[in-house]
Design a protein around this motif. Structure first.
Motif, PDB file in Angstrom:
ATOM      1  N   TYR A  35       1.022  -0.953   0.168  1.00  0.00           N
ATOM      2  CA  TYR A  35      -0.135   0.268  -0.142  1.00  0.00           C
ATOM      3  C   TYR A  35       0.823   1.244  -0.259  1.00  0.00           C
ATOM      4  CZ  TYR A  35      -3.640  -3.289   0.788  1.00  0.00           C
ATOM      5  OH  TYR A  35      -4.180  -4.443   0.486  1.00  0.00           O
TER       6      TYR A  35
ATOM      7  N   PHE B 109      -1.644   2.136   8.429  1.00  0.00           N
ATOM      8  CA  PHE B 109      -1.673   2.437   7.325  1.00  0.00           C
ATOM      9  C   PHE B 109      -2.005   1.856   5.670  1.00  0.00           C
ATOM     10  CE2 PHE B 109       1.148   5.730   9.531  1.00  0.00           C
ATOM     11  CZ  PHE B 109       0.028   6.560   9.570  1.00  0.00           C
TER      12      PHE B 109
ATOM     13  N   TRP C 201      -3.610   3.944   2.931  1.00  0.00           N
ATOM     14  CA  TRP C 201      -3.429   3.912   1.848  1.00  0.00           C
ATOM     15  C   TRP C 201      -3.615   3.292   0.633  1.00  0.00           C
ATOM     16  CZ3 TRP C 201       2.411   4.396   3.983  1.00  0.00           C
ATOM     17  CH2 TRP C 201       1.596   5.263   4.867  1.00  0.00           C
TER      18      TRP C 201
ATOM     19  N   GLY D  36       1.876   5.352   0.638  1.00  0.00           N
ATOM     20  CA  GLY D  36       1.765   6.164   1.054  1.00  0.00           C
ATOM     21  C   GLY D  36       2.251   7.195   0.173  1.00  0.00           C
ATOM     22  N   GLU D  37       2.531   9.062   0.906  1.00  0.00           N
ATOM     23  CA  GLU D  37       3.034  10.035   0.021  1.00  0.00           C
ATOM     24  C   GLU D  37       4.620   9.653  -0.332  1.00  0.00           C
ATOM     25  OE1 GLU D  37       3.486  14.798   0.552  1.00  0.00           O
ATOM     26  OE2 GLU D  37       1.207  13.562   1.104  1.00  0.00           O
TER      27      GLU D  37
END
Ligand code: SF4
Length: 104
Positions: free
Chosen positions: A26, A72, A76, A28-29
């Motif tokens: 997954y 997360f 995400w 994230g930024e």
């Protein structure tokens, strides 16, 4: 399960997602995480990471990272194909304390 650790932050090379047989990464930024309940412990992603950011949770000191991966991966988006690393990935790959500096 395997977990993604601090080394991924600000790099996100994404070689790992190409090889995962269950697509449990997954995005994230600033980093990727693994969903601990979806990972089947095959281990094929570990050697793919150029910065050694993936480890089995049987290694010591990864409790915080396991929790972060779990948290997360619930929110995400899933990532299943390799994409370009973050623009400054090479500049950040050997940096320490990346969690404190960049993770939000
Ligand atoms: Fe995917 Fe296997 Fe890596 Fe788990 S150990 S994240 S199943 S490639």
């Amino acid at each position: 399960t395997y977990v993604v650790n601090e080394k991924c932050i600000k790099c996100k090379y994404t070689d790992c997602v190409e090889v995962c047989p269950v697509d449990c990464f997954y995005e994230g930024e600033n980093m990727l995480v693994i969903h601990p309940d979806e990972c089947i412990d095959c281990g094929v992603c570990e050697p793919e990471c150029p910065v050694d950011a993936i480890k089995p949770d049987t290694e010591s000191g990864l409790e915080k990272w396991l929790e972060l991966n779990r948290k997360f991966s619930e929110s995400w988006p899933n990532i299943t194909s390799k994409k370009d690393a973050l623009p400054d990935a090479d500049a950040h790959k050997d940096e320490s304390e990346k969690f404190q500096k960049y993770f939000s």
